[in-house]
Every structure is written in C-alpha cells, then in structure tokens.
Design a protein around this motif. Structure first.
Motif, PDB file in Angstrom:
ATOM      1  N   PRO A 145       0.898  -1.299  -0.102  1.00 25.50           N
ATOM      2  CA  PRO A 145       0.073  -0.014   0.037  1.00 25.50           C
ATOM      3  C   PRO A 145       0.945   1.179  -0.289  1.00 25.50           C
ATOM      4  CG  PRO A 145      -0.871  -1.648   1.412  1.00 25.50           C
ATOM      5  CD  PRO A 145       0.152  -2.245   1.005  1.00 25.50           C
ATOM      6  N   TRP A 146       1.847   1.304   0.608  1.00 27.70           N
ATOM      7  CA  TRP A 146       2.692   2.491   0.703  1.00 27.70           C
ATOM      8  C   TRP A 146       3.270   2.754  -0.617  1.00 27.70           C
ATOM      9  CZ3 TRP A 146       2.442   6.170   4.304  1.00 27.70           C
ATOM     10  CH2 TRP A 146       2.131   5.913   5.737  1.00 27.70           C
ATOM     11  N   ARG A 147       3.356   1.976  -1.735  1.00 27.38           N
ATOM     12  CA  ARG A 147       3.815   2.534  -2.833  1.00 27.38           C
ATOM     13  C   ARG A 147       2.561   2.326  -3.866  1.00 27.38           C
ATOM     14  NH1 ARG A 147       7.497  -2.416  -2.289  1.00 27.38           N
ATOM     15  NH2 ARG A 147       6.430  -3.110  -4.113  1.00 27.38           N
ATOM     16  N   GLN A 148       1.292   2.375  -3.314  1.00 26.99           N
ATOM     17  CA  GLN A 148       0.198   2.368  -4.267  1.00 26.99           C
ATOM     18  C   GLN A 148      -0.518   3.460  -3.998  1.00 26.99           C
ATOM     19  OE1 GLN A 148       0.231  -2.463  -4.426  1.00 26.99           O
ATOM     20  NE2 GLN A 148      -1.886  -1.371  -5.126  1.00 26.99           N
ATOM     21  N   TRP A 149      -1.003   3.882  -2.881  1.00 25.65           N
ATOM     22  CA  TRP A 149      -1.898   4.719  -2.535  1.00 25.65           C
ATOM     23  C   TRP A 149      -1.523   6.115  -2.622  1.00 25.65           C
ATOM     24  CZ3 TRP A 149      -2.868   2.720   3.263  1.00 25.65           C
ATOM     25  CH2 TRP A 149      -1.787   3.021   4.139  1.00 25.65           C
ATOM     26  N   ASN A 150      -2.247   7.173  -2.341  1.00 24.98           N
ATOM     27  CA  ASN A 150      -2.225   8.297  -2.452  1.00 24.98           C
ATOM     28  C   ASN A 150      -1.654   9.202  -1.192  1.00 24.98           C
ATOM     29  OD1 ASN A 150      -2.508   8.548  -5.301  1.00 24.98           O
ATOM     30  ND2 ASN A 150      -4.700   8.920  -4.848  1.00 24.98           N
ATOM     31  N   ILE A 151      -1.774   8.196   0.080  1.00 30.73           N
ATOM     32  CA  ILE A 151      -1.428   8.998   1.332  1.00 30.73           C
ATOM     33  C   ILE A 151       0.107   9.123   1.252  1.00 30.73           C
ATOM     34  CG2 ILE A 151      -1.256   8.547   3.861  1.00 30.73           C
ATOM     35  CD1 ILE A 151      -3.754   6.824   3.508  1.00 30.73           C
ATOM     36  N   ARG A 152       0.590  10.640   1.665  1.00 33.07           N
ATOM     37  CA  ARG A 152       1.880  10.836   1.538  1.00 33.07           C
ATOM     38  C   ARG A 152       2.402  11.575   2.821  1.00 33.07           C
ATOM     39  NH1 ARG A 152       1.916   7.828  -1.594  1.00 33.07           N
ATOM     40  NH2 ARG A 152       2.292   7.874  -3.876  1.00 33.07           N
ATOM     41  N   SER A 153       1.557  11.774   3.706  1.00 30.06           N
ATOM     42  CA  SER A 153       1.928  12.352   5.018  1.00 30.06           C
ATOM     43  C   SER A 153       1.148  11.705   6.515  1.00 30.06           C
ATOM     44  CB  SER A 153       1.705  13.859   4.944  1.00 30.06           C
ATOM     45  OG  SER A 153       0.331  14.089   5.116  1.00 30.06           O
ATOM     46  N   ARG A 154       1.785  12.062   7.494  1.00 28.08           N
ATOM     47  CA  ARG A 154       1.163  11.430   8.529  1.00 28.08           C
ATOM     48  C   ARG A 154      -0.188  12.139   8.860  1.00 28.08           C
ATOM     49  NH1 ARG A 154       1.522   9.122  13.532  1.00 28.08           N
ATOM     50  NH2 ARG A 154       0.757  10.226  15.050  1.00 28.08           N
ATOM     51  N   MET A 155      -0.219  13.421   8.485  1.00 27.52           N
ATOM     52  CA  MET A 155      -1.745  14.022   8.513  1.00 27.52           C
ATOM     53  C   MET A 155      -2.851  13.341   7.615  1.00 27.52           C
ATOM     54  SD  MET A 155      -3.503  16.241  10.038  1.00 27.52           S
ATOM     55  CE  MET A 155      -2.058  17.153  10.835  1.00 27.52           C
ATOM     56  N   GLN A 156      -2.317  13.154   6.503  1.00 26.00           N
ATOM     57  CA  GLN A 156      -3.267  12.275   5.407  1.00 26.00           C
ATOM     58  C   GLN A 156      -3.679  10.842   6.246  1.00 26.00           C
ATOM     59  OE1 GLN A 156      -1.058  12.279   1.854  1.00 26.00           O
ATOM     60  NE2 GLN A 156      -2.119  14.083   1.277  1.00 26.00           N
ATOM     61  N   LEU A 157      -2.749  10.338   6.657  1.00 23.89           N
ATOM     62  CA  LEU A 157      -3.037   9.036   7.366  1.00 23.89           C
ATOM     63  C   LEU A 157      -4.111   9.118   8.446  1.00 23.89           C
ATOM     64  CD1 LEU A 157      -1.541   6.153   6.996  1.00 23.89           C
ATOM     65  CD2 LEU A 157      -0.412   6.735   9.013  1.00 23.89           C
ATOM     66  N   LEU A 158      -3.856  10.192   9.412  1.00 26.28           N
ATOM     67  CA  LEU A 158      -4.914  10.422  10.507  1.00 26.28           C
ATOM     68  C   LEU A 158      -6.316  10.865   9.709  1.00 26.28           C
ATOM     69  CD1 LEU A 158      -2.764  12.399  12.888  1.00 26.28           C
ATOM     70  CD2 LEU A 158      -3.352  10.104  12.979  1.00 26.28           C
ATOM     71  N   GLU A 159      -6.175  11.665   8.806  1.00 22.65           N
ATOM     72  CA  GLU A 159      -7.474  12.063   8.145  1.00 22.65           C
ATOM     73  C   GLU A 159      -8.135  10.900   7.632  1.00 22.65           C
ATOM     74  OE1 GLU A 159      -6.333  14.757   5.254  1.00 22.65           O
ATOM     75  OE2 GLU A 159      -5.798  16.509   6.608  1.00 22.65           O
ATOM     76  N   TYR A 160      -7.595   9.964   6.912  1.00 19.90           N
ATOM     77  CA  TYR A 160      -8.175   8.610   6.492  1.00 19.90           C
ATOM     78  C   TYR A 160      -8.896   7.884   7.595  1.00 19.90           C
ATOM     79  CZ  TYR A 160      -8.719   4.345   3.624  1.00 19.90           C
ATOM     80  OH  TYR A 160      -9.296   3.152   3.041  1.00 19.90           O
ATOM     81  N   ALA A 161      -8.187   7.763   8.667  1.00 19.36           N
ATOM     82  CA  ALA A 161      -8.733   6.988   9.777  1.00 19.36           C
ATOM     83  C   ALA A 161      -9.936   7.716  10.369  1.00 19.36           C
ATOM     84  CB  ALA A 161      -7.565   7.013  10.919  1.00 19.36           C
ATOM     85  N   GLU A 162      -9.802   9.021  10.444  1.00 16.35           N
ATOM     86  CA  GLU A 162     -11.132   9.591  10.976  1.00 16.35           C
ATOM     87  C   GLU A 162     -12.379   9.504   9.949  1.00 16.35           C
ATOM     88  OE1 GLU A 162     -10.787  12.874  13.245  1.00 16.35           O
ATOM     89  OE2 GLU A 162      -9.117  12.494  14.176  1.00 16.35           O
ATOM     90  N   LYS A 163     -11.869   9.542   8.778  1.00 12.95           N
ATOM     91  CA  LYS A 163     -12.928   9.493   7.706  1.00 12.95           C
ATOM     92  C   LYS A 163     -13.726   8.175   7.938  1.00 12.95           C
ATOM     93  CE  LYS A 163     -13.770   9.624   2.733  1.00 12.95           C
ATOM     94  NZ  LYS A 163     -13.066   9.886   1.447  1.00 12.95           N
ATOM     95  N   HIS A 164     -12.990   7.203   8.006  1.00 10.91           N
ATOM     96  CA  HIS A 164     -13.339   5.711   8.107  1.00 10.91           C
ATOM     97  C   HIS A 164     -13.624   5.221   9.484  1.00 10.91           C
ATOM     98  CE1 HIS A 164     -11.787   6.085   4.210  1.00 10.91           C
ATOM     99  NE2 HIS A 164     -12.497   5.361   3.702  1.00 10.91           N
ATOM    100  N   HIS A 165     -13.478   6.010  10.323  1.00 13.47           N
ATOM    101  CA  HIS A 165     -13.984   5.765  11.899  1.00 13.47           C
ATOM    102  C   HIS A 165     -13.116   4.661  12.408  1.00 13.47           C
ATOM    103  CE1 HIS A 165     -17.598   7.964  11.005  1.00 13.47           C
ATOM    104  NE2 HIS A 165     -17.797   7.309  10.020  1.00 13.47           N
TER     105      HIS A 165
END
Length: 403
Positions: A145-165
């Motif tokens: 996943p770290w080579r495939q997805w569009n998440i590039r920062s820690r902040m984006q990681l946390l935003e994804y977590a919050e979005k998907h509960h």
C-alpha cells in the motif's frame, strides 16, 4: 487492476495496518485474512483480534512463533556469529523471512491471490518481505500500500482514519512517535530526534536495558551450555530456545548489555540511524565465540570469519531463502559438529566477558602450549625450518627491491 479474490495481510493491529486493512477492503472489495505473528514483541495481541473483528474480518490468525523464531532463524544466525557492518545483530532483518513464510503458508491454505505488508517505500523491510515471497511462492501477488496509495503524510493518514472511523490512540494524534520494532531478539527505535546523527539519544528511548552507569555495582557470573553450536542451558538449567533467549534478555537488560547507537547503510541506498537493544544475543555472541575458540580448528574459524560479512549482508538485504544463503548455512552448520561445552561469563555494566570455557571436544592442549617442560614431544628446532620456508618469498621480494 488485476482482480483479487482474497488477501492475507500481515497485521499488527496498530494504526498503519488498521488503515491498510480498511484500504484493502475498499480498494479491492475482497476478503482480507489477517495474520498477526507473536515474535515475543511484548505486546498484548488480543486487541489485534478485536480490531480486526470490528473491521469485519472473518478469518483472523494470531500465531505464536517464538520458539520457531529462535530455533530456526536466530540460532542458525548465531552459529555464524553474524554481524552486519561489524555491529548490527540483525534483529529486524531475521524476523521478516519468518513472517513472510507464514504469510505464504496461510495464503496457500486459504487460497488467497495476494499477500500484503505495511512496510514503507523507503525501508529495507519491503525488500525482505517481497524477496521472501518471490522465493517461496512466485505465483502470489504482493500488494504494498505505501507504494500504491495517495497517502503521503502522517496528517493524511490520520485524516483517512477519521473519515473511516478507525480508532486513533491519543498518543498517535500529536507529534509523530518513534518508529519502534520489537521482537524476542531486539528492540529498534528510529525517527524524531534520532534522525539527526549529531543528537545524543535521550534516555527514554531505551526500553530493555538500564543505563550501564546505573547497572549493579556487583558483577554477575553465568554459565551457558552449548551443543553443536546452539545454546541449550543457562546455569545448568536446560531451556527451550525462546525461554533461553528470554532469560538472557532479562540478565543482559539488568546489566545494561546490548545497547547500540548505529548509522547503517540500508540496502536501498540511504543511511539511517537507529538505537538497538539486543541484550540476550550480545551475551550469546560472546559465549559462542568463547566455545568456538577451543573447539574449532584455526583454519575453519578463520574461514567462518571470512564468509560471515557476506552471510550477514544476505540476511540484511532479504536473501534468507536464497540458494547462496542456504549454501553458506550448510558450511557453517558443518563447522559446528564439535562446538559443545560450557562458557562462563561475567556480566558487568554493559559488558559480557568470557572468563572460562570447557569442552569435551576441546582442541586446546595445555601440554603443547605450556612454557614448562611438556609431556608431548615438540622439537623447538622445527620452528627454524617453518620460519625459513615462510620467509622465502619475503627474502626474494626484498632482493628484487634492492633492500
């Protein structure tokens, strides 16, 4: 995108792999089987099961691999006295092929098309996992996943977590934490202040060892028994491989043994700085060299030392299942046939020092080496011819050079 029906995920239950689990379900729309390896990391693993269940996973595997890890991976490496770049005891490197082995095994069992790891695109672990899968089952697809997805920062990681509960522990919401890898063999810590090699590592980085300055003022004497190159007992008590390493970790940690502040060369081409704690294996390395010193022929011992850097580099770079590592292992294991006996060590303020060694297979001869009169016939005059023959080429070389 290739159609994937089922994926086996190497799952810790932490923030990253919890997000990866959701991303796999969302991206591939298929069943995900989670596999959590108990390598003696010292964490409660049942929460990983609960988190996986909350994410709708039906097939959850939590497997105790501690004995297999030490017996089939750590001990073979110990027989070689393996050190990467002369210092690193390969605590993370040697765990990856074992995890990959079980990922592949579960994938075959459940009929999965792919396996997934959570290693980043900058580190060595992605290489180790994927080379192992290549060697064990080339038909499996590896999803990184770290080579495939569009998440590039820690902040984006946390935003994804919050979005998907996805629950985010409070300690993950602030400043980025240290990156920590732990198993029964070692603990490694990277990131934050450690990314600057000029900065002194703070005391709270260390988790398994006391500061050697604060270790007991009284040395502790221990004896380790070996059979065919493998440690089998501590102070006369027979132990399983995992129990023995656990015992030595406790002893070493109490005496501040096994700390390493290292800048290493990653396989992918960058330097990184990490803090390693490997108390048990630091003791075992000293002890194993101690028993080899009286049981190995000197040419065999020197040959082992010559091939060791290559062997260690293969493990570091992810080639545990490669034919050349297996060839070297066969040579190393052959050398251990008579490496049996007892080694006594003194543990004191960060050091593990061999103070005696005995073996029924010892090559050491007091009669030969003594300064006193020997019962074994040894003609001192033989040394003259030995020296003259070894000096022949030097005399010839000196004559040519006009010396």
């Amino acid at each position: 995108m290739t159609k994937i029906e089922k994926i086996v995920l190497s799952y810790s239950g932490g923030l990253d792999t919890s997000i990866i689990l959701k991303w796999l379900q969302e991206t591939y729309g298929c069943e995900v089987v989670t596999f959590t390896a108990d390598l003696g990391q010292g964490e409660e693993l049942e929460p990983a099961r609960t988190k996986a269940e909350m994410s709708g996973v039906k097939d959850i595997r939590i497997v105790d691999l501690r004995e297999e890890f030490v017996r089939d991976f750590v001990f073979p490496m110990l027989r070689a006295n393996a050190l990467y770049e002369g210092q690193y005891l390969l605590g993370s490197s040697i765990a990856r092929p074992l995890i990959a082995k079980h990922l592949v095994g579960i994938a075959r069992e459940v009929g999965a098309d792919a396996v997934t790891h959570g290693a980043t695109g900058k580190g060595n672990d992605q290489v180790r996992f994927e080379l192992a899968v290549n060697a064990l089952d080339p038909s499996l697809k590896v999803i990184a996943p770290w080579r495939q997805w569009n998440i590039r920062s820690r902040m984006q990681l946390l935003e994804y977590a919050e979005k998907h509960h996805i629950p985010v522990p409070s300690d993950k919401r602030g400043e980025a934490p240290f990156s920590i890898d732990a198993n029964l063999l070692h603990t490694s810590t990277e990131g934050k202040i450690l990314e600057n090699p000029a900065e002194v590592a703070p005391d709270h980085v260390y988790q398994r060892t006391v500061d050697p300055l604060d270790a007991p003022d009284t040395p502790e004497i221990i004896t380790i028994g070996f059979e065919r190159g493998d440690p089998v007992s501590v102070n006369g008590k027979a132990m399983t491989p995992a129990a023995l390493l656990t015992e030595l970790n406790g002893l070493g940690g109490r005496h501040g043994i096994g700390r390493l502040d290292l800048v290493e060369n990653r396989f992918i081409g960058m330097k990184s700085r990490g803090i390693y704690e490997t108390p048990g294996r630091t003791i075992l390395l000293a002890a194993h060299r101690g028993i080899e010193s009286i049981t190995l022929d000197h040419a065999a011992a020197h040959l082992k030392d010559e091939i060791m850097p290559r062997y260690a580099e293969l493990i570091y770079n992810g080639f545990w299942f490669a034919p050349e590592r297996e060839m070297l292992q066969a040579l190393i294991d052959q050398s251990q046939a008579f490496v049996s006996g007892d080694v006594t060590l003194r543990l004191y303020k960060g050091s593990a020092s061999v103070i005696s060694r005995t073996s029924p297979c010892s090559l050491y001869s007091a009669d030969l080496v003594t300064f006193e009169e020997s019962a074994i016939a040894y003609d001192h005059h033989d040394a003259e011819g030995f020296i003259r023959l070894n000096g022949l080429r030097l005399r010839n070389w000196a004559a040519r050079n006009g010396r």
